[in-house]
Design a protein around this motif. Structure first.
Motif, PDB file in Angstrom:
ATOM      1  N   THR A   1      -7.792  -1.912   3.578  1.00  0.00           N
ATOM      2  CA  THR A   1      -6.715  -1.114   2.934  1.00  0.00           C
ATOM      3  C   THR A   1      -7.095  -0.484   1.635  1.00  0.00           C
ATOM      4  O   THR A   1      -6.787   0.641   1.554  1.00  0.00           O
ATOM      5  N   TRP A   2      -7.994  -1.293   0.775  1.00  0.00           N
ATOM      6  CA  TRP A   2      -8.260  -0.491  -0.540  1.00  0.00           C
ATOM      7  C   TRP A   2      -9.996  -0.996  -0.621  1.00  0.00           C
ATOM      8  O   TRP A   2     -10.444  -1.912  -0.992  1.00  0.00           O
TER       9      TRP A   2
ATOM     10  N   ILE B   1     -11.612  -2.159  -3.735  1.00  0.00           N
ATOM     11  CA  ILE B   1     -10.960  -3.240  -4.507  1.00  0.00           C
ATOM     12  C   ILE B   1     -11.897  -4.509  -4.867  1.00  0.00           C
ATOM     13  O   ILE B   1     -12.893  -4.865  -4.356  1.00  0.00           O
TER      14      ILE B   1
ATOM     15  N   LYS C   1       0.437   6.362  -7.020  1.00  0.00           N
ATOM     16  CA  LYS C   1       0.161   5.667  -8.091  1.00  0.00           C
ATOM     17  C   LYS C   1      -1.340   5.412  -8.232  1.00  0.00           C
ATOM     18  O   LYS C   1      -2.039   5.699  -7.221  1.00  0.00           O
ATOM     19  N   ARG C   2      -1.662   5.000  -9.172  1.00  0.00           N
ATOM     20  CA  ARG C   2      -3.167   4.654  -9.476  1.00  0.00           C
ATOM     21  C   ARG C   2      -3.382   3.381  -8.682  1.00  0.00           C
ATOM     22  O   ARG C   2      -2.816   2.513  -8.622  1.00  0.00           O
ATOM     23  N   LYS C   3      -4.631   3.687  -7.764  1.00  0.00           N
ATOM     24  CA  LYS C   3      -4.852   2.486  -6.916  1.00  0.00           C
ATOM     25  C   LYS C   3      -5.208   1.356  -7.661  1.00  0.00           C
ATOM     26  O   LYS C   3      -5.804   1.200  -8.683  1.00  0.00           O
ATOM     27  N   PRO C   4      -4.943   0.072  -7.152  1.00  0.00           N
ATOM     28  CA  PRO C   4      -5.361  -1.148  -8.056  1.00  0.00           C
ATOM     29  C   PRO C   4      -6.681  -1.356  -8.128  1.00  0.00           C
ATOM     30  O   PRO C   4      -7.570  -1.242  -7.188  1.00  0.00           O
ATOM     31  N   LYS C   5      -7.068  -1.895  -9.072  1.00  0.00           N
ATOM     32  CA  LYS C   5      -8.533  -2.333  -9.404  1.00  0.00           C
ATOM     33  C   LYS C   5      -8.826  -3.658  -8.879  1.00  0.00           C
ATOM     34  O   LYS C   5      -9.966  -3.807  -8.605  1.00  0.00           O
TER      35      LYS C   5
ATOM     36  N   ALA D   1       0.905  -1.112  -0.053  1.00  0.00           N
ATOM     37  CA  ALA D   1      -0.021  -0.113   0.034  1.00  0.00           C
ATOM     38  C   ALA D   1       0.886   1.134  -0.062  1.00  0.00           C
ATOM     39  O   ALA D   1       0.549   2.175  -0.755  1.00  0.00           O
TER      40      ALA D   1
ATOM     41  N   ARG E   1       2.844   1.767  -3.400  1.00  0.00           N
ATOM     42  CA  ARG E   1       1.910   2.337  -4.462  1.00  0.00           C
ATOM     43  C   ARG E   1       1.169   3.648  -4.223  1.00  0.00           C
ATOM     44  O   ARG E   1       0.492   4.118  -4.925  1.00  0.00           O
ATOM     45  N   LYS E   2       1.607   4.301  -3.168  1.00  0.00           N
ATOM     46  CA  LYS E   2       0.927   5.661  -2.796  1.00  0.00           C
ATOM     47  C   LYS E   2       1.627   6.678  -4.067  1.00  0.00           C
ATOM     48  O   LYS E   2       2.706   6.681  -4.403  1.00  0.00           O
TER      49      LYS E   2
END
Length: 462
Positions: free
Chosen positions: A234-235, A238, A152-156, A146, A149-150
């Motif tokens: 966290t997401w 997601i 950056k585009r959040k994972p889908k 997490a 990836r800050k």
């Protein structure tokens, strides 16, 4: 014996001049590049998973090594290729490994923990402690990615892959049983990986050591609940996908995955009803194979409900395949995947096949000798597996930062041999510890790039 081993050797006829080999270099190490492990450790905070879970019940007046020192010693030694407690005899005075363990590399009275010390440490760990460590390791890995990836585009989408493997046993280990599938006495550990979007890397979040006669789904529902909750905390938005092999095709797993509202792809072993559903597609595949003389595949789908599913029909993807091999008769090879995904059958099956990359990750774990479960007590073996898992997580975290395309895809043992196993001379002054690596270091550019990514800065000549 040590003096005898240090006796110089003379080769008289190898080259034009006699070659003398001495073993008296002070403050040198054969693992000079392993300082990178400390750098990635400070980013991932995996050591906290151990030190926060382990209670030190020893008499402090008799303690020479703290819990943190022993944890550091085990994790970093395993990452460098020293998985067994007996290896301490060979590396106890290595200055780099002493530094990684948190000891003073220049102090002659500070060696790594001895083999008896390490063995007592491993055997003092309780199963509930291992449980807490495993949970914390998963949390730290997810938190690290997490943070990575800050910005950056959040994972889908995150894909969860769970895959069991055998761990052969060769002694009187507790809970070692004969497993007819593998035809040996073993433990049956379960590995858990996550993958972000369509990235090539699968990241280890846990390994659970289980008895050799465990059911395929033992502890799986608990793992799925815990991991899905962690990922969604966290997401929050997601999309989660779960891929499992045929041993997990049980109504309890299907019900749980649907309750968790995740996508799933689960292999299903063939039976007479599934083969009957696949027969029209198999006829098409046989005709196509006869016409082309090559292996033929036809994809389709059907609705299917096993007796134990209480009448609930689910979508089954069918791969009707006829395998053609020179000098052999054509062979029918139908395959079935139960899923709630809505994509085309061929797309769904292609997605399921990608879980096969777990085998490469498990092979890397075996390169670190995660199967060195030779302790008698089951709890001690569980702790060893957790320690090796953490060592692998560190190397995975380091590998992700490599820019060089060849080394970024290198196996764990390759990274260890090319980046860690480097001759180094350590010089300690009042203000600095200087580690001298060879000027001809073949992977200097990769090492330098990694070091810079962990915060190292260039300085002028000493």
């Amino acid at each position: 014996m040590k003096e005898q081993n240090a006796t110089p050797l003379l080769f008289t006829n190898l080259f034009d001049k006699p070659i003398q080999v001495t073993f008296r270099e002070k403050q040198t190490s054969s693992d000079g590049g392993a300082i990178l492990l400390e750098a990635v450790s400070q980013k991932m905070h995996l050591l906290n998973a151990f030190t926060e879970a382990i209670d030190d019940a020893r008499q402090q007046g008799k303690v020479d090594h703290t819990i943190e020192e022993l944890v550091r010693q085990r994790l970093f030694s395993m990452a460098c290729g020293y998985p067994d407690a007996n290896d301490v005899k060979r590396i106890k005075d290595d200055p780099i490994l002493r530094m990684l363990a948190g000891l003073n590399p220049d102090a002659s009275d500070q060696s790594l923990g001895s083999q008896p010390t390490v063995s007592r440490f491993e055997n003092a760990i309780h199963l509930d402690t291992c449980f807490r460590i495993g949970c914390r390791l998963a949390e730290q890995v997810v938190h690290y990615h997490a943070q990575r990836r800050k910005g950056k585009r959040k994972p889908k989408r995150i894909t969860i892959d769970i895959d069991p493997t055998d761990d052969p046993t060769h002694g009187q280990q507790v809970f070692s049983f004969f497993n007819s599938h593998y035809d040996n006495w073993c433990y049956w550990p379960q590995t858990i990986f996550i993958r972000f979007n369509d990235e090539g890397e699968q990241y280890l979040v846990g390994v659970m050591l289980r008895p050799g006669n465990a059911s395929a789904t033992l502890w799986t529902r608990w793992v799925l609940r815990r991991l899905v909750e962690l990922l969604r905390n966290t997401w929050p938005k997601i999309r989660i996908r779960v891929r499992l092999d045929g041993g997990f095709a049980s109504p309890h797993i299907f019900d749980l995955l649907e309750q968790l509202q995740v996508e799933y792809l689960i292999n299903m072993g063939k039976n007479s009803r599934l083969e009957a559903l696949a027969e029209p597609l198999m006829a098409q595949a046989r005709q196509l194979a006869r016409e082309t003389g090559q292996t033929a595949r036809v994809f389709g789908e059907a609705r299917y409900a096993a007796h134990s599913w209480h009448g609930i029909e689910r979508r089954v993807i069918i791969k009707a395949e006829v395998v053609m091999a020179p000098g052999r008769e054509p062979k029918d090879n139908p395959r079935f995947v139960i899923t709630n995904m809505r994509h085309k059958p061929e797309t769904v099956y292609t997605c399921y096949r990608k879980r096969g990359d777990c085998e490469n990750r498990i092979k890397e774990l075996l390169d670190l000798q995660v199967d060195r479960t030779s302790c008698h007590r089951f709890e001690a073996n569980v702790f060893r597996v957790l320690s090796t898992s953490a060592a692998y997580m560190l190397i995975q975290g380091m590998r992700k930062r490599i820019h060089d395309s060849e080394m970024r895809s290198a196996q764990v043992w390759t990274l260890r041999e090319k980046l860690f196993k480097i001759a180094a001379r350590i010089k300690i002054t009042f203000r600095h510890i200087r580690i001298g690596l060879p000027e001809t270091f073949a992977y200097l550019d990769v090492f330098r790039q990694l070091a810079r990514s962990f915060g190292a800065v260039p300085i002028g000549p000493p």
